[in-house]
Design a protein around this motif. Structure first.
Motif, mmCIF file in Angstrom:
data_model
loop_
_atom_site.group_PDB
_atom_site.id
_atom_site.type_symbol
_atom_site.label_atom_id
_atom_site.label_comp_id
_atom_site.label_asym_id
_atom_site.label_seq_id
_atom_site.Cartn_x
_atom_site.Cartn_y
_atom_site.Cartn_z
ATOM 1 N N GLU A 38 0.900 -1.269 -0.004
ATOM 2 C CA GLU A 38 -0.134 -0.030 0.043
ATOM 3 C C GLU A 38 0.853 1.340 0.052
ATOM 4 N N THR A 39 1.800 1.147 0.811
ATOM 5 C CA THR A 39 2.726 2.318 0.880
ATOM 6 C C THR A 39 3.369 2.576 -0.588
ATOM 7 N N PHE A 40 3.720 1.634 -1.290
ATOM 8 C CA PHE A 40 4.286 1.848 -2.887
ATOM 9 C C PHE A 40 3.304 2.191 -3.628
ATOM 10 N N MET A 41 2.063 1.716 -3.520
ATOM 11 C CA MET A 41 0.939 2.137 -4.587
ATOM 12 C C MET A 41 0.656 3.727 -4.093
ATOM 13 N N LYS A 42 0.725 4.072 -3.096
ATOM 14 C CA LYS A 42 0.374 5.529 -2.701
ATOM 15 C C LYS A 42 1.463 6.413 -3.228
ATOM 16 N N ALA A 43 2.747 5.809 -3.035
ATOM 17 C CA ALA A 43 3.915 6.763 -3.287
ATOM 18 C C ALA A 43 3.862 7.024 -4.881
ATOM 19 N N ASP A 44 3.543 5.956 -5.694
ATOM 20 C CA ASP A 44 3.426 6.108 -7.021
ATOM 21 C C ASP A 44 2.357 7.133 -7.486
ATOM 22 N N SER A 45 1.349 7.402 -6.731
ATOM 23 C CA SER A 45 0.472 8.409 -7.305
ATOM 24 C C SER A 45 0.531 9.701 -6.679
ATOM 25 N N ILE A 46 1.611 9.531 -5.549
ATOM 26 C CA ILE A 46 1.631 11.094 -4.744
ATOM 27 C C ILE A 46 2.742 11.411 -4.903
ATOM 28 N N SER A 47 3.301 12.750 -5.757
ATOM 29 C CA SER A 47 4.462 12.797 -6.056
ATOM 30 C C SER A 47 5.501 13.293 -4.703
ATOM 31 N N GLU A 48 5.018 13.916 -4.078
ATOM 32 C CA GLU A 48 5.600 14.350 -2.771
ATOM 33 C C GLU A 48 6.044 13.255 -1.903
ATOM 34 N N PHE A 49 5.108 12.049 -1.922
ATOM 35 C CA PHE A 49 5.518 10.967 -1.298
ATOM 36 C C PHE A 49 6.651 10.282 -1.823
ATOM 37 N N ASP A 50 6.294 10.160 -3.134
ATOM 38 C CA ASP A 50 7.550 9.481 -4.032
ATOM 39 C C ASP A 50 8.955 10.092 -3.691
ATOM 40 N N LYS A 51 8.926 11.364 -3.667
ATOM 41 C CA LYS A 51 10.049 12.379 -3.409
ATOM 42 C C LYS A 51 10.933 11.895 -1.939
ATOM 43 N N ALA A 52 9.914 11.788 -1.016
ATOM 44 C CA ALA A 52 10.453 11.555 0.402
ATOM 45 C C ALA A 52 10.957 10.123 0.402
ATOM 46 N N LYS A 220 -11.466 -3.857 1.155
ATOM 47 C CA LYS A 220 -11.237 -2.901 0.008
ATOM 48 C C LYS A 220 -9.888 -2.335 -0.073
ATOM 49 N N ARG A 221 -9.239 -2.003 0.882
ATOM 50 C CA ARG A 221 -8.062 -1.392 1.041
ATOM 51 C C ARG A 221 -6.858 -2.498 0.650
ATOM 52 N N PHE A 222 -6.942 -3.818 0.996
ATOM 53 C CA PHE A 222 -6.287 -4.865 0.515
ATOM 54 C C PHE A 222 -6.395 -5.032 -0.975
ATOM 55 N N TYR A 223 -7.617 -5.059 -1.531
ATOM 56 C CA TYR A 223 -7.761 -4.920 -3.020
ATOM 57 C C TYR A 223 -7.162 -3.933 -3.572
ATOM 58 N N ASP A 224 -7.381 -2.677 -2.987
ATOM 59 C CA ASP A 224 -6.925 -1.538 -3.880
ATOM 60 C C ASP A 224 -5.224 -1.590 -3.827
ATOM 61 N N SER A 225 -4.809 -1.868 -3.026
ATOM 62 C CA SER A 225 -3.252 -1.914 -2.856
ATOM 63 C C SER A 225 -2.465 -3.150 -3.398
ATOM 64 N N ASN A 226 -2.858 -4.248 -2.314
ATOM 65 C CA ASN A 226 -1.977 -5.477 -2.503
ATOM 66 C C ASN A 226 -2.293 -6.254 -4.275
ATOM 67 N N VAL A 227 -3.631 -6.465 -4.392
ATOM 68 C CA VAL A 227 -3.865 -7.245 -5.767
ATOM 69 C C VAL A 227 -3.404 -6.227 -6.836
ATOM 70 N N LYS A 228 -3.786 -4.867 -6.896
ATOM 71 C CA LYS A 228 -3.117 -4.047 -7.764
ATOM 72 C C LYS A 228 -1.927 -3.881 -7.910
ATOM 73 N N PHE A 229 -1.310 -4.205 -6.689
ATOM 74 C CA PHE A 229 0.269 -4.062 -6.618
ATOM 75 C C PHE A 229 1.152 -5.212 -7.436
ATOM 76 N N ILE A 230 0.396 -6.365 -7.324
ATOM 77 C CA ILE A 230 1.178 -7.670 -7.951
ATOM 78 C C ILE A 230 0.815 -7.641 -9.431
ATOM 79 N N PHE A 231 -0.321 -6.944 -9.906
ATOM 80 C CA PHE A 231 -0.366 -6.991 -11.407
ATOM 81 C C PHE A 231 0.538 -5.999 -11.824
#
Ligand code: UDP
Length: 241
Positions: A38-52, A220-231
């Motif tokens: 979930e951390t990595f999926m969020k960082a992928d879409s929030i540029s400030e988080f990606d930079k951090a 729902k969080r698990f699906y939104d992050s982990n399942v999409k993460f694998i793909f």
């Protein structure tokens, strides 16, 4: 996404704990991100988080088994076990007790943080708690300014991902020392409000399953992050080949 995995700390928990001890004793500054998919999926879409995450002095550790598996999938074998926010927090408390170091705690509800402080005072009497605040106050930047003035050796921030990391990242450069960690639901555990999964569940690497069962929002969080993460990971790994 693959960049985050490649940047993740390569080693086991024991070796990471040595790094922690060395940095704490020598007052070396550190910013630790305890990552799950979930951390990595969020960082992928929030540029400030990606930079951090990508800043050279940010240390990412594999909190979730998904990160360990992803690293192995792209051929990184040195990442072979979870290093969780809860484990890091307990280790830091143990080390702070050993070396009489100081700490500031920010996050969770008022009841939870107060119980957390009470338990730390009881179990780790030599830890110097310089202050604490619950995580629902309005101006957290002011709190960080206060933290800067008192300059603790350790700062644990439990606001959930990515709030905790964005707040630390925003203020990190103004500090000259301190080990800063985003620790998610850790205070809920230290306070005794929430139990961690039984050892056997942790050993089987299905603590994530234990946490989501019966919790619609977490499923729902698990699906939104982990399942999409694998793909996403499979797609990116193929493209890299
Ligand atoms: N929290 C907080 N302020 C907020 C939102 C969350 O202090 O505005 C706390 C919440 O009470 C909990 C922690 O942050 O103690 C996050 O817990 P969660 O289990 O959601 O974190 P995760 O490890 O799953 O990111």
């Amino acid at each position: 996404m693959i960049n985050y995995i490649k940047k993740t700390y390569r080693g086991n928990k024991e070796s990471f704990f040595k790094v922690l001890e060395n940095n704490l004793v020598n007052n070396n500054k550190m910013f630790i991100v305890t990552a799950n998919p979930e951390t990595f999926m969020k960082a992928d879409s929030i540029s400030e988080f990606d930079k951090a995450l990508m800043k050279p002095d940010t240390t990412i550790v594999p909190d979730g088994i998904g990160v360990v598996k992803a690293a192995n999938y792209i051929g990184i074998t040195e990442i072979n076990e979870r290093i969780t926010g809860v484990d890091i927090s307990y280790k830091l408390l143990e080390l702070a007790n050993k070396y009489s170091k100081s700490i500031y705690l920010l996050g969770a509800s008022k009841d939870v943080i107060e119980l957390t402080v009470k338990n730390i005072n009881k179990e780790y009497p030599k830890v110097n708690i310089l202050g604490y605040s619950d995580g629902y106050v309005d101006n957290k930047d002011d709190i960080f300014k206060r933290i800067k003035n008192i300059s603790p050796d350790i700062v644990l921030v439990a606001l959930g991902v990515p709030k905790q990391e964005l707040l630390i990242a925003k203020h990190y450069d103004s500090f000259s020392k301190g080990i800063f960690v985003g620790v998610g639901g850790t205070f809920d555990v230290i306070s005794g409000t929430k139990k961690r999964a039984p050892q056997i569940i942790q050993k089987l690497n299905i603590e994530w399953l234990y946490r989501i069962i019966g919790n619609k929002e977490r499923i729902k969080r698990f699906y939104d992050s982990n399942v999409k993460f694998i793909f996403k990971l499979r797609k990116l790994a193929k493209e890299e080949k």
